[in-house]
Design an enzyme around this catalytic site. Structure first.
Site, mmCIF file in Angstrom:
data_model
loop_
_atom_site.group_PDB
_atom_site.id
_atom_site.type_symbol
_atom_site.label_atom_id
_atom_site.label_comp_id
_atom_site.label_asym_id
_atom_site.label_seq_id
_atom_site.Cartn_x
_atom_site.Cartn_y
_atom_site.Cartn_z
ATOM 1 N N LYS A 245 0.829 -1.200 0.000
ATOM 2 C CA LYS A 245 0.000 0.000 0.000
ATOM 3 C C LYS A 245 0.873 1.264 0.000
ATOM 4 O O LYS A 245 2.090 1.188 0.245
ATOM 5 C CB LYS A 245 -0.921 -0.034 1.236
ATOM 6 N N TYR B 138 -12.139 -2.714 -3.451
ATOM 7 C CA TYR B 138 -12.711 -2.762 -2.104
ATOM 8 C C TYR B 138 -14.247 -2.729 -2.133
ATOM 9 O O TYR B 138 -14.876 -2.311 -1.152
ATOM 10 C CB TYR B 138 -12.164 -1.611 -1.258
ATOM 11 N N ASN C 56 -1.865 -0.123 7.421
ATOM 12 C CA ASN C 56 -1.350 -1.480 7.679
ATOM 13 C C ASN C 56 -0.507 -2.063 6.531
ATOM 14 O O ASN C 56 -0.307 -3.265 6.445
ATOM 15 C CB ASN C 56 -2.482 -2.416 8.130
ATOM 16 N N HIS D 126 -1.779 -5.475 1.410
ATOM 17 C CA HIS D 126 -3.046 -6.170 1.162
ATOM 18 C C HIS D 126 -2.746 -7.606 0.745
ATOM 19 O O HIS D 126 -1.774 -7.862 0.039
ATOM 20 C CB HIS D 126 -3.818 -5.485 0.028
ATOM 21 N N GLU E 285 -9.302 -10.542 -7.888
ATOM 22 C CA GLU E 285 -8.379 -9.407 -7.733
ATOM 23 C C GLU E 285 -7.260 -9.459 -8.781
ATOM 24 O O GLU E 285 -6.875 -8.434 -9.339
ATOM 25 C CB GLU E 285 -7.800 -9.406 -6.314
HETATM 26 P P1 IDP Z 1 -7.743 -7.001 5.261
HETATM 27 O O1 IDP Z 1 -6.920 -5.951 4.536
HETATM 28 O O2 IDP Z 1 -6.985 -7.578 6.419
HETATM 29 O O3 IDP Z 1 -8.316 -8.041 4.332
HETATM 30 P P2 IDP Z 1 -10.398 -5.825 5.322
HETATM 31 O O4 IDP Z 1 -11.427 -6.052 6.376
HETATM 32 O O5 IDP Z 1 -10.611 -6.433 3.981
HETATM 33 O O6 IDP Z 1 -8.995 -6.239 5.937
HETATM 34 O O7 IDP Z 1 -10.262 -4.249 5.172
HETATM 35 C C1 IDP Z 1 -9.538 -3.692 4.085
HETATM 36 C C2 IDP Z 1 -8.696 -2.566 4.588
HETATM 37 O O8 IDP Z 1 -9.548 -1.530 5.084
HETATM 38 C C3 IDP Z 1 -7.789 -2.908 5.765
HETATM 39 O O9 IDP Z 1 -6.580 -3.515 5.366
HETATM 40 C C4 IDP Z 1 -7.564 -1.547 6.385
HETATM 41 O O10 IDP Z 1 -6.591 -0.814 5.636
HETATM 42 C C5 IDP Z 1 -8.902 -0.876 6.165
HETATM 43 N N1 IDP Z 1 -9.733 -1.019 7.353
HETATM 44 C C6 IDP Z 1 -10.407 -2.125 7.783
HETATM 45 N N2 IDP Z 1 -11.061 -1.878 8.931
HETATM 46 C C7 IDP Z 1 -10.799 -0.586 9.229
HETATM 47 C C8 IDP Z 1 -11.198 0.277 10.308
HETATM 48 O O11 IDP Z 1 -11.928 -0.121 11.218
HETATM 49 N N3 IDP Z 1 -10.721 1.559 10.261
HETATM 50 C C9 IDP Z 1 -9.912 2.017 9.262
HETATM 51 N N4 IDP Z 1 -9.526 1.250 8.236
HETATM 52 C C10 IDP Z 1 -9.959 -0.030 8.225
HETATM 53 MG MG MG Z 2 -9.679 -7.829 2.800
#
Ligand code: IDP
Ligand code: MG
Length: 154
Positions: free
Chosen positions: A14, A54, A117, A120, A131
């Protein structure tokens, strides 16, 4: 198709991972594990592409800021292949919230906040295939045989 040696996942570094100079560190984890790189490119994605990527999260309150953040700087898009690569890739990434990620995982070692984080990874073989098709053209997926394959698989 799960648990086949030709299973594939979509891994993306990212904007925060790129800006923080962590491309090499993240790549290295997948390379040293023994997974095979099938495709890789460096690009700044549009909000439109990210909204598709997303799409499942479009009703979440953080969706608009997530898409804007992801379009704010370049990303590294990759396809990695190998036995169990989807699930193992997720384990290597760690939990979505870096605070809950174990040390030794990418998110556990390199970041702090859920909204930053750094990487992805596809969450299932089905979403991986979707994807990969969204981010890459078929001709960008390289067919090759690493010489070390016989030392990685029995
Ligand atoms: P993942 O990346 O671990 O698969 P997902 O639930 O698919 O997690 O969410 C996609 C991305 O959205 C996450 O990697 C994170 O960057 C962001 N995200 C998820 N939950 C939150 C939140 O509660 N606050 C802010 N960003 C979030
Ligand atoms: Mg995800």
């Amino acid at each position: 198709m799960a648990s086949k040696k030709d299973e594939r996942t979509y891994i993306m570094i990212k904007p925060d991972g790129v800006q923080r100079g962590l491309i090499g560190d993240i790549l290295k984890r997948f390379e040293q594990k023994g997974f095979k790189l099938v495709a890789m490119k460096f690009m700044q994605p549009t909000e439109e592409l990210l909204a598709k990527h997303y799409g499942d999260l479009s009703s979440k309150p953080f969706f608009p800021t997530l898409v804007k953040f992801m379009a704010s700087s370049p990303v590294v898009c990759m396809v990695w292949e190998g036995l169990g690569v989807v699930a193992t890739g997720r384990t290597m990434l760690g939990e979505t919230d870096p605070g809950k990620s174990n040390p030794g995982t990418i998110r556990g070692d390199f970041c702090i906040h859920i909204g930053r984080n750094i990487c992805h990874g596809s969450d299932s073989v089905d979403s991986a295939n979707k994807e990969i098709a969204l981010w890459f053209k078929e001709e960008e997926l390289v067919k090759w045989t690493p010489t070390e394959q016989q030392w990685i698989y029995e």
